[in-house]
Motif scaffolding. Sequence first.
Motif, PDB file in Angstrom:
ATOM      1  N   ARG A 130      -4.459   5.882  11.846  1.00 19.96           N
ATOM      2  CA  ARG A 130      -4.275   4.762  10.691  1.00 19.96           C
ATOM      3  C   ARG A 130      -2.894   4.221  10.824  1.00 19.96           C
ATOM      4  O   ARG A 130      -2.602   2.961  10.541  1.00 19.96           O
ATOM      5  N   MET A 131      -1.753   5.023  10.838  1.00 21.95           N
ATOM      6  CA  MET A 131      -0.518   4.439  10.766  1.00 21.95           C
ATOM      7  C   MET A 131      -0.160   3.656  12.048  1.00 21.95           C
ATOM      8  O   MET A 131       0.407   2.502  11.895  1.00 21.95           O
ATOM      9  N   PHE A 132      -0.773   4.088  13.174  1.00 25.62           N
ATOM     10  CA  PHE A 132      -0.398   3.025  14.187  1.00 25.62           C
ATOM     11  C   PHE A 132      -1.305   1.734  13.908  1.00 25.62           C
ATOM     12  O   PHE A 132      -0.799   0.631  14.423  1.00 25.62           O
ATOM     13  N   LEU A 133      -2.535   1.894  13.333  1.00 23.00           N
ATOM     14  CA  LEU A 133      -3.076   0.434  13.167  1.00 23.00           C
ATOM     15  C   LEU A 133      -2.332  -0.250  12.267  1.00 23.00           C
ATOM     16  O   LEU A 133      -2.472  -1.614  12.308  1.00 23.00           O
ATOM     17  N   ARG A 134      -2.017   0.247  11.015  1.00 25.40           N
ATOM     18  CA  ARG A 134      -1.454  -0.652  10.230  1.00 25.40           C
ATOM     19  C   ARG A 134       0.003  -1.036  10.930  1.00 25.40           C
ATOM     20  O   ARG A 134       0.354  -2.417  10.539  1.00 25.40           O
ATOM     21  N   PHE A 161       2.451   0.942   1.621  1.00 25.48           N
ATOM     22  CA  PHE A 161       2.325   0.733   0.096  1.00 25.48           C
ATOM     23  C   PHE A 161       1.388  -0.299  -0.542  1.00 25.48           C
ATOM     24  O   PHE A 161       1.511  -1.378  -0.140  1.00 25.48           O
ATOM     25  N   MET A 162       0.486   0.250  -1.559  1.00 22.42           N
ATOM     26  CA  MET A 162      -0.526  -0.401  -1.908  1.00 22.42           C
ATOM     27  C   MET A 162      -1.138  -1.139  -0.924  1.00 22.42           C
ATOM     28  O   MET A 162      -1.620  -2.310  -1.001  1.00 22.42           O
ATOM     29  N   THR A 163      -1.710  -0.233   0.150  1.00 21.51           N
ATOM     30  CA  THR A 163      -2.349  -0.855   1.177  1.00 21.51           C
ATOM     31  C   THR A 163      -3.775  -1.466   1.254  1.00 21.51           C
ATOM     32  O   THR A 163      -3.872  -2.460   1.490  1.00 21.51           O
ATOM     33  N   ARG A 164      -4.478  -0.844   0.277  1.00 20.36           N
ATOM     34  CA  ARG A 164      -5.970  -1.539  -0.081  1.00 20.36           C
ATOM     35  C   ARG A 164      -5.623  -2.768  -0.715  1.00 20.36           C
ATOM     36  O   ARG A 164      -6.340  -3.701  -0.620  1.00 20.36           O
ATOM     37  N   VAL A 165      -4.803  -2.812  -1.520  1.00 15.97           N
ATOM     38  CA  VAL A 165      -4.564  -4.133  -2.580  1.00 15.97           C
ATOM     39  C   VAL A 165      -3.839  -5.304  -1.419  1.00 15.97           C
ATOM     40  O   VAL A 165      -4.246  -6.368  -1.517  1.00 15.97           O
ATOM     41  N   VAL A 177     -11.077   2.661   5.244  1.00 15.60           N
ATOM     42  CA  VAL A 177     -10.446   4.007   5.462  1.00 15.60           C
ATOM     43  C   VAL A 177      -9.266   4.309   4.735  1.00 15.60           C
ATOM     44  O   VAL A 177      -8.683   5.483   4.461  1.00 15.60           O
ATOM     45  N   GLY A 178      -8.725   3.288   4.244  1.00 19.17           N
ATOM     46  CA  GLY A 178      -7.115   3.718   3.567  1.00 19.17           C
ATOM     47  C   GLY A 178      -6.001   3.881   4.600  1.00 19.17           C
ATOM     48  O   GLY A 178      -6.071   3.898   5.718  1.00 19.17           O
ATOM     49  N   PRO A 179      -4.921   4.119   3.858  1.00 20.38           N
ATOM     50  CA  PRO A 179      -3.404   4.226   4.748  1.00 20.38           C
ATOM     51  C   PRO A 179      -3.384   5.591   5.191  1.00 20.38           C
ATOM     52  O   PRO A 179      -2.541   5.707   6.286  1.00 20.38           O
ATOM     53  N   GLY A 180      -4.007   6.464   5.119  1.00 21.49           N
ATOM     54  CA  GLY A 180      -3.779   7.875   5.544  1.00 21.49           C
ATOM     55  C   GLY A 180      -2.695   8.532   5.005  1.00 21.49           C
ATOM     56  O   GLY A 180      -2.066   7.954   4.055  1.00 21.49           O
ATOM     57  N   LYS A 181      -2.501   9.672   5.356  1.00 20.31           N
ATOM     58  CA  LYS A 181      -1.177  10.668   4.948  1.00 20.31           C
ATOM     59  C   LYS A 181       0.145  10.324   5.206  1.00 20.31           C
ATOM     60  O   LYS A 181       1.167  10.690   4.634  1.00 20.31           O
ATOM     61  N   ILE A 182       0.278   9.279   6.374  1.00 26.05           N
ATOM     62  CA  ILE A 182       1.713   8.951   6.706  1.00 26.05           C
ATOM     63  C   ILE A 182       1.785   7.591   5.989  1.00 26.05           C
ATOM     64  O   ILE A 182       1.812   6.354   6.732  1.00 26.05           O
ATOM     65  N   SER A 183       1.971   7.674   4.642  1.00 28.79           N
ATOM     66  CA  SER A 183       2.160   6.358   3.864  1.00 28.79           C
ATOM     67  C   SER A 183       2.629   6.423   2.605  1.00 28.79           C
ATOM     68  O   SER A 183       2.754   7.839   2.144  1.00 28.79           O
ATOM     69  N   PHE A 184       3.125   5.584   2.113  1.00 27.48           N
ATOM     70  CA  PHE A 184       3.953   5.568   0.795  1.00 27.48           C
ATOM     71  C   PHE A 184       3.018   5.893  -0.222  1.00 27.48           C
ATOM     72  O   PHE A 184       3.026   6.658  -1.513  1.00 27.48           O
ATOM     73  N   ASP A 185       1.624   5.361  -0.058  1.00 28.15           N
ATOM     74  CA  ASP A 185       0.445   5.570  -0.836  1.00 28.15           C
ATOM     75  C   ASP A 185       0.375   7.087  -1.190  1.00 28.15           C
ATOM     76  O   ASP A 185       0.135   7.472  -2.266  1.00 28.15           O
ATOM     77  N   TYR A 186       0.309   7.854  -0.040  1.00 24.90           N
ATOM     78  CA  TYR A 186      -0.022   9.071  -0.167  1.00 24.90           C
ATOM     79  C   TYR A 186       0.929   9.991  -0.831  1.00 24.90           C
ATOM     80  O   TYR A 186       0.854  10.662  -1.608  1.00 24.90           O
ATOM     81  N   PHE A 187       2.165   9.786  -0.602  1.00 24.31           N
ATOM     82  CA  PHE A 187       3.479  10.435  -1.069  1.00 24.31           C
ATOM     83  C   PHE A 187       3.464  10.072  -2.769  1.00 24.31           C
ATOM     84  O   PHE A 187       3.561  10.874  -3.401  1.00 24.31           O
ATOM     85  N   ILE A 188       3.160   8.805  -3.145  1.00 24.47           N
ATOM     86  CA  ILE A 188       3.103   8.303  -4.454  1.00 24.47           C
ATOM     87  C   ILE A 188       2.002   9.110  -5.329  1.00 24.47           C
ATOM     88  O   ILE A 188       2.224   9.597  -6.415  1.00 24.47           O
ATOM     89  N   SER A 189       0.828   9.211  -4.592  1.00 24.47           N
ATOM     90  CA  SER A 189      -0.326  10.012  -5.138  1.00 24.47           C
ATOM     91  C   SER A 189       0.006  11.462  -5.357  1.00 24.47           C
ATOM     92  O   SER A 189      -0.415  12.045  -6.554  1.00 24.47           O
TER      93      SER A 189
END
Length: 164
Positions: A22-26, A81-85, A134-146
Amino acid sequence: MTNIFKTLYIKSTGYSYTHLGRMFLRMFVGVMLIQFALRQLVHPDDLSRMLPSINGMISEGTLIAVLVVEIACSFFIMVGFMTRVMVVPPFIIMLLAEIHSLASSAIPAYDMTWNSPCYIPMFFLGIYFFILLVGPGKISFDYFISLHFIHLADHDEEEELEEV
């Protein structure tokens, strides 16, 4: 020999690097859209003549709005960060680009070749739709903020983030 093959097969199919994927695709889609926007910056006059006016804006205003959305959203998608938005505005831009390119083409859609410019927005649409699902995954700011919000509320991480 068969044990080696079985072990190799199980290891190649059993292990999944979904969060890294997911990180690679982002990163990939972010870099591709940023370089796409930078190419538009090099030749703004040619492109502004081709862009339709949207919501009463002149074509130069449309080009500036598109470039800002492409660069800003690409950066946020890349860092997760706020990937789905942040996927929604470029998705809409690519959808409008696809509709415009199909409507303005002299060739019918069923008769287009593989190197038609109509395929570029379609590739972006597919990638953005996948990221939206699928969302951003665990290697993202979204995951750490959550995680931060979950720990502030004294909730259990396993219950809150079932299949992240």
